[in-house]
Design a protein around this motif. Structure first.
Motif, PDB file in Angstrom:
ATOM      1  N   UNK A   1       0.437  -0.761   0.051  1.00  0.00           N
ATOM      2  CA  UNK A   1       0.530  -0.257   0.225  1.00  0.00           C
ATOM      3  C   UNK A   1       1.089   1.615   0.199  1.00  0.00           C
ATOM      4  N   UNK A   2       0.786   1.766  -0.802  1.00  0.00           N
ATOM      5  CA  UNK A   2       1.020   3.323  -1.296  1.00  0.00           C
ATOM      6  C   UNK A   2       1.201   3.848  -0.170  1.00  0.00           C
ATOM      7  N   UNK A   3       2.264   5.100   0.633  1.00  0.00           N
ATOM      8  CA  UNK A   3       1.923   5.895   2.005  1.00  0.00           C
ATOM      9  C   UNK A   3       0.956   7.427   1.052  1.00  0.00           C
ATOM     10  N   UNK A   4       0.621   7.639   2.076  1.00  0.00           N
ATOM     11  CA  UNK A   4       0.150   9.566   1.712  1.00  0.00           C
ATOM     12  C   UNK A   4       0.763  10.618   2.513  1.00  0.00           C
ATOM     13  N   UNK A   5      -0.049  11.452   2.136  1.00  0.00           N
ATOM     14  CA  UNK A   5       0.530  12.615   3.347  1.00  0.00           C
ATOM     15  C   UNK A   5      -0.452  12.581   4.558  1.00  0.00           C
ATOM     16  N   UNK A   6      -1.800  11.841   4.351  1.00  0.00           N
ATOM     17  CA  UNK A   6      -2.018  11.426   6.079  1.00  0.00           C
ATOM     18  C   UNK A   6      -1.537  10.606   6.293  1.00  0.00           C
ATOM     19  N   UNK A   7      -0.742   9.525   6.288  1.00  0.00           N
ATOM     20  CA  UNK A   7      -0.292   8.343   6.764  1.00  0.00           C
ATOM     21  C   UNK A   7       0.966   8.571   7.319  1.00  0.00           C
ATOM     22  N   UNK A   8       1.724   8.221   8.527  1.00  0.00           N
ATOM     23  CA  UNK A   8       3.163   8.160   8.730  1.00  0.00           C
ATOM     24  C   UNK A   8       3.867   6.411   8.914  1.00  0.00           C
ATOM     25  N   UNK A   9       5.145   6.395   8.780  1.00  0.00           N
ATOM     26  CA  UNK A   9       5.342   5.127   8.592  1.00  0.00           C
ATOM     27  C   UNK A   9       5.726   5.470  10.613  1.00  0.00           C
ATOM     28  N   UNK A  10       5.697   4.604  11.056  1.00  0.00           N
ATOM     29  CA  UNK A  10       5.452   3.671  12.492  1.00  0.00           C
ATOM     30  C   UNK A  10       6.956   3.769  13.230  1.00  0.00           C
ATOM     31  N   UNK A  11       7.450   2.664  12.163  1.00  0.00           N
ATOM     32  CA  UNK A  11       8.818   2.543  12.339  1.00  0.00           C
ATOM     33  C   UNK A  11       8.753   1.086  11.763  1.00  0.00           C
ATOM     34  N   UNK A  12       7.594   0.140  12.291  1.00  0.00           N
ATOM     35  CA  UNK A  12       7.530  -1.152  11.675  1.00  0.00           C
ATOM     36  C   UNK A  12       6.849  -0.849  10.432  1.00  0.00           C
ATOM     37  N   UNK A  13       6.421  -0.458   9.449  1.00  0.00           N
ATOM     38  CA  UNK A  13       6.330  -0.394   8.418  1.00  0.00           C
ATOM     39  C   UNK A  13       5.006  -0.361   8.154  1.00  0.00           C
ATOM     40  N   UNK A  14       4.143  -0.213   9.271  1.00  0.00           N
ATOM     41  CA  UNK A  14       2.597   0.342   9.575  1.00  0.00           C
ATOM     42  C   UNK A  14       2.899   1.606   9.231  1.00  0.00           C
ATOM     43  N   UNK A  15       1.714   2.081   8.113  1.00  0.00           N
ATOM     44  CA  UNK A  15       1.554   3.325   8.504  1.00  0.00           C
ATOM     45  C   UNK A  15       0.163   3.802   9.322  1.00  0.00           C
ATOM     46  N   UNK A  16       0.273   4.790   9.817  1.00  0.00           N
ATOM     47  CA  UNK A  16      -0.715   4.741  11.204  1.00  0.00           C
ATOM     48  C   UNK A  16      -1.224   6.488   9.980  1.00  0.00           C
ATOM     49  N   UNK A  17      -2.930   6.908  10.473  1.00  0.00           N
ATOM     50  CA  UNK A  17      -3.597   7.781  10.059  1.00  0.00           C
ATOM     51  C   UNK A  17      -3.461   9.237  11.234  1.00  0.00           C
ATOM     52  N   UNK A  18      -1.808  10.456  10.587  1.00  0.00           N
ATOM     53  CA  UNK A  18      -1.435  11.106  11.272  1.00  0.00           C
ATOM     54  C   UNK A  18      -2.599  11.661  11.793  1.00  0.00           C
ATOM     55  N   UNK A  19      -3.871  12.348  10.493  1.00  0.00           N
ATOM     56  CA  UNK A  19      -5.086  13.288  10.952  1.00  0.00           C
ATOM     57  C   UNK A  19      -5.610  12.809  12.339  1.00  0.00           C
ATOM     58  N   UNK A  20      -5.723  11.232  12.647  1.00  0.00           N
ATOM     59  CA  UNK A  20      -6.736  10.549  12.956  1.00  0.00           C
ATOM     60  C   UNK A  20      -5.945  10.236  15.062  1.00  0.00           C
ATOM     61  N   UNK A  21      -4.279  10.545  15.091  1.00  0.00           N
ATOM     62  CA  UNK A  21      -3.153  10.651  15.645  1.00  0.00           C
ATOM     63  C   UNK A  21      -3.609  12.452  15.925  1.00  0.00           C
ATOM     64  N   UNK A  22      -3.494  13.225  15.202  1.00  0.00           N
ATOM     65  CA  UNK A  22      -3.687  14.329  15.998  1.00  0.00           C
ATOM     66  C   UNK A  22      -4.878  14.998  16.362  1.00  0.00           C
TER      67      UNK A  22
END
Length: 94
Positions: A1-22
């Protein structure tokens, strides 16, 4: 899955939703006192850009997780946060 501006790498390759984190971080700013706060206060305390903070706060308010006092324009926790906690309490009861 491609990373988008709304996702960040959490260090283990799985993306997290940056907007949700915020959004979650903004909600946590109200705990434990639920003191009303302005967009600029929340922006300063979280380090988020004011425009980002404003968009997230408006979304949270539109969905009942925050409420905004029309006269002061300050935000505080809204009633939608009670619903999930009630469900958890009901699930725990035998």
């Amino acid at each position: 899955m491609a990373s988008t501006a709304d996702e960040v790498d959490n260090g283990n390759g799985a993306g997290k939703a940056n907007a949700i984190e915020k959004a979650l971080q903004l909600l946590m700013e109200f705990i434990p006192n639920n003191s009303p706060m302005s967009t600029s206060e929340l922006s300063r305390s979280t380090g988020f850009h004011t425009a980002t903070t404003s968009r997230i706060l408006i979304t949270l308010a539109d969905n009942g997780f925050l409420r905004q006092d029309p006269s002061t324009r300050r935000f505080s926790l809204g009633g939608s946060l009670v619903k999930p906690s009630r469900s958890v309490d009901r699930a725990r009861k035998p």
